[in-house]
Scaffold this motif. Structure first.
Motif, PDB file in Angstrom:
ATOM      1  N   THR A 101       0.827  -1.214   0.000  1.00 18.76           N
ATOM      2  CA  THR A 101       0.000   0.000   0.000  1.00 18.76           C
ATOM      3  C   THR A 101       0.857   1.259   0.000  1.00 18.76           C
ATOM      4  N   GLU A 102       1.925   1.255   0.818  1.00 21.43           N
ATOM      5  CA  GLU A 102       2.764   2.443   0.955  1.00 21.43           C
ATOM      6  C   GLU A 102       3.928   2.478  -0.030  1.00 21.43           C
ATOM      7  N   ARG A 103       4.009   1.466  -0.849  1.00 24.94           N
ATOM      8  CA  ARG A 103       5.019   1.388  -1.902  1.00 24.94           C
ATOM      9  C   ARG A 103       6.443   1.498  -1.368  1.00 24.94           C
ATOM     10  N   PHE A 104       6.702   0.768  -0.302  1.00 26.26           N
ATOM     11  CA  PHE A 104       8.068   0.655   0.198  1.00 26.26           C
ATOM     12  C   PHE A 104       8.855  -0.277  -0.720  1.00 26.26           C
ATOM     13  N   LEU A 105      10.108   0.056  -0.955  1.00 23.11           N
ATOM     14  CA  LEU A 105      11.023  -0.917  -1.542  1.00 23.11           C
ATOM     15  C   LEU A 105      11.531  -1.808  -0.414  1.00 23.11           C
ATOM     16  N   VAL A 106      11.709  -3.082  -0.696  1.00 25.86           N
ATOM     17  CA  VAL A 106      12.113  -4.032   0.334  1.00 25.86           C
ATOM     18  C   VAL A 106      13.426  -4.688  -0.054  1.00 25.86           C
ATOM     19  N   GLY A 107      14.346  -4.705   0.883  1.00 29.16           N
ATOM     20  CA  GLY A 107      15.572  -5.472   0.737  1.00 29.16           C
ATOM     21  C   GLY A 107      15.528  -6.635   1.702  1.00 29.16           C
ATOM     22  N   ALA A 108      15.653  -7.853   1.194  1.00 35.94           N
ATOM     23  CA  ALA A 108      15.583  -9.053   2.027  1.00 35.94           C
ATOM     24  C   ALA A 108      16.942  -9.726   2.079  1.00 35.94           C
ATOM     25  N   SER A 109      17.360 -10.105   3.267  1.00 37.53           N
ATOM     26  CA  SER A 109      18.674 -10.720   3.451  1.00 37.53           C
ATOM     27  C   SER A 109      18.555 -12.238   3.378  1.00 37.53           C
ATOM     28  N   ILE A 110      19.090 -12.818   2.317  1.00 41.43           N
ATOM     29  CA  ILE A 110      19.095 -14.269   2.125  1.00 41.43           C
ATOM     30  C   ILE A 110      20.459 -14.666   1.582  1.00 41.43           C
ATOM     31  N   ASP A 111      21.095 -15.613   2.213  1.00 39.14           N
ATOM     32  CA  ASP A 111      22.481 -15.947   1.883  1.00 39.14           C
ATOM     33  C   ASP A 111      22.626 -17.120   0.920  1.00 39.14           C
ATOM     34  N   GLY A 112      21.657 -17.292   0.017  1.00 43.62           N
ATOM     35  CA  GLY A 112      21.771 -18.347  -0.978  1.00 43.62           C
ATOM     36  C   GLY A 112      20.978 -19.580  -0.596  1.00 43.62           C
ATOM     37  N   SER A 113      21.628 -20.722  -0.580  1.00 46.23           N
ATOM     38  CA  SER A 113      20.955 -21.976  -0.260  1.00 46.23           C
ATOM     39  C   SER A 113      20.576 -22.034   1.217  1.00 46.23           C
ATOM     40  N   ALA A 114      19.675 -22.969   1.541  1.00 46.01           N
ATOM     41  CA  ALA A 114      19.241 -23.127   2.933  1.00 46.01           C
ATOM     42  C   ALA A 114      20.414 -23.462   3.837  1.00 46.01           C
ATOM     43  N   VAL A 115      21.304 -24.323   3.355  1.00 43.80           N
ATOM     44  CA  VAL A 115      22.449 -24.747   4.181  1.00 43.80           C
ATOM     45  C   VAL A 115      23.358 -23.562   4.474  1.00 43.80           C
ATOM     46  N   ALA A 116      23.687 -22.786   3.433  1.00 46.35           N
ATOM     47  CA  ALA A 116      24.576 -21.637   3.629  1.00 46.35           C
ATOM     48  C   ALA A 116      23.909 -20.570   4.491  1.00 46.35           C
ATOM     49  N   HIS A 117      22.643 -20.305   4.233  1.00 45.65           N
ATOM     50  CA  HIS A 117      21.907 -19.292   4.989  1.00 45.65           C
ATOM     51  C   HIS A 117      21.855 -19.649   6.472  1.00 45.65           C
ATOM     52  N   ASP A 118      21.519 -20.892   6.764  1.00 46.78           N
ATOM     53  CA  ASP A 118      21.320 -21.301   8.159  1.00 46.78           C
ATOM     54  C   ASP A 118      22.621 -21.528   8.917  1.00 46.78           C
ATOM     55  N   ARG A 119      23.734 -21.440   8.218  1.00 50.02           N
ATOM     56  CA  ARG A 119      25.027 -21.580   8.897  1.00 50.02           C
ATOM     57  C   ARG A 119      25.225 -20.438   9.893  1.00 50.02           C
ATOM     58  N   TYR A 120      24.842 -19.239   9.505  1.00 43.68           N
ATOM     59  CA  TYR A 120      25.079 -18.080  10.362  1.00 43.68           C
ATOM     60  C   TYR A 120      23.809 -17.317  10.718  1.00 43.68           C
TER      61      TYR A 120
END
Length: 359
Positions: A101-120
């Motif tokens: 509704t408010e037209r925010f731009l969103v930056g989402a932090s994802i570090d690739g694969s599930a394994v790599a992301h969940d490492r840290y």
């Protein structure tokens, strides 16, 4: 850049430099003072980024109140573009409706694969990948534009193809890769355990460049786009590649003002939104200029470097000492040597099209 929740976060990422759970929430008085000083003198287009910590901890209602304050101080015709950088784990249907509704731009932090992301990127119940993906999927279903910020660590640096596939399979079209470079407090000048090795990061960027170049019309990678801008217009769009540190103010939750969110320390504090009178004019602008000048390379090895125009010494945070080269200097040289011929050809095409368009 404003940090409404300070360094507070619902995750405890192993490489995080910003988490400080004791910090206060940003008050309405701070918002009022900020917008009252900035918007009346700002240009027609104003960019405000809400970052953390984790800004969604403030809740949707807080952001609605923030927008009400902001709009009281906007000039007629002024466009204030808001963006929010989030770990996406708290993006529920209410948040998705709000940013749509408010037209925010969103930056989402994802570090690739599930394994790599969940490492840290872990929370109280373990890895956060599934919750983050659920959040971006809610954004995707509403066709809300979002970019993905990926921190490159020892967990994903050797799997560029897997990282690329994981991010593009989510529908991400704007990608930003940031190397994890933090220094071991127990051993000054030595990188922390999760920090990428320069050669490995260089290999990662070379392969990523090839993956991107094939799909460059559909997918943006900020690092490569910024290099193209340097070739076409003579200036970078990414601060780590620019000639000076970004002309951006960072406002902490308690109103203290700094020139960069990576250097929120007393030595670089510029002032405070909470000061009486015209706090913006009262900021230490000489200190701000001194900070921006730190970007200028100090290492003798930079003087005759063929690639200096693409990094200008890199981010000061990435240098183990003021007069040392960046930790990712070798990485930068590797990918530029690999990709520069293609970038120069692409830049020449863009310049030709620009000239034709002006006739």
């Amino acid at each position: 850049m404003l940090k409404p929740a300070g360094g507070r976060c619902n995750l405890d990422c192993g490489y995080c430099y910003a988490r400080r759970d004791h910090e206060p929430r940003m008050s309405s008085a701070t918002l009022e003072a900020f917008f009252a000083a900035v918007l009346p003198i700002a240009g027609e287009d104003v960019s405000i980024c809400w970052q953390g910590g984790e800004p969604t901890l403030m809740g949707v209602e807080w952001f609605r109140e923030m927008l009400a304050i902001q709009r009281r101080h906007e000039r007629r015709g002024q466009c204030v573009l808001s963006s929010i950088q989030t770990n996406a784990t708290l993006i529920d249907e209410e948040w998705a409706r709000f940013v749509a509704t408010e037209r925010f731009l969103v930056g989402a932090s994802i570090d690739g694969s599930a394994v790599a992301h969940d490492r840290y990127r872990v929370g109280a119940s373990g890895g956060s990948y599934d919750a983050a993906v659920a959040g971006v999927n809610r954004l995707g279903r509403r066709r809300i534009p979002y970019n993905v910020l990926t921190v490159v660590t020892d967990a994903n640096v050797k799997e560029p193809q897997r990282t690329w596939d994981a991010l593009t399979s989510l529908g991400a079209r704007w990608l930003q890769m940031i190397p994890a470079v933090e220094w071991d407090p127990a051993h000054p000048g030595q990188p922390a355990s999760f920090v990428v090795e320069p050669e490995a990061y260089g290999d990662f960027l070379c392969e990523l460049f090839d993956l991107w170049f094939e799909r460059r019309q559909q997918i943006s990678v900020r690092l490569f786009d910024s290099a193209i801008r340097t070739l076409v217009y003579g200036s970078a769009s990414q601060c780590t590649q620019a000639s000076r540190c970004s002309a951006q103010l960072t406002v902490a939750a308690d109103g203290r003002v700094y020139p960069c969110d990576h250097f929120m320390v007393d030595a670089w504090q510029l002032g405070s939104v909470q000061e009486h009178g015209d706090w913006l004019a009262a900021l230490d602008w000489e200190r701000f200029d001194a900070f921006a000048a730190r970007k200028e390379p100090q290492a003798p090895a930079c003087e005759d470097c063929d690639y200096l125009r693409f990094c200008h010494g890199g981010c000061p945070k990435h240098r183990p000492a003021e007069d040392a080269v960046s930790h990712v200097c070798q990485s930068t040289r590797m990918w530029l040597e690999h990709g520069l011929p293609d970038l120069e050809a692409l830049a020449a095409t863009i310049r030709r099209r620009t000239l034709v368009g002006r006739r």
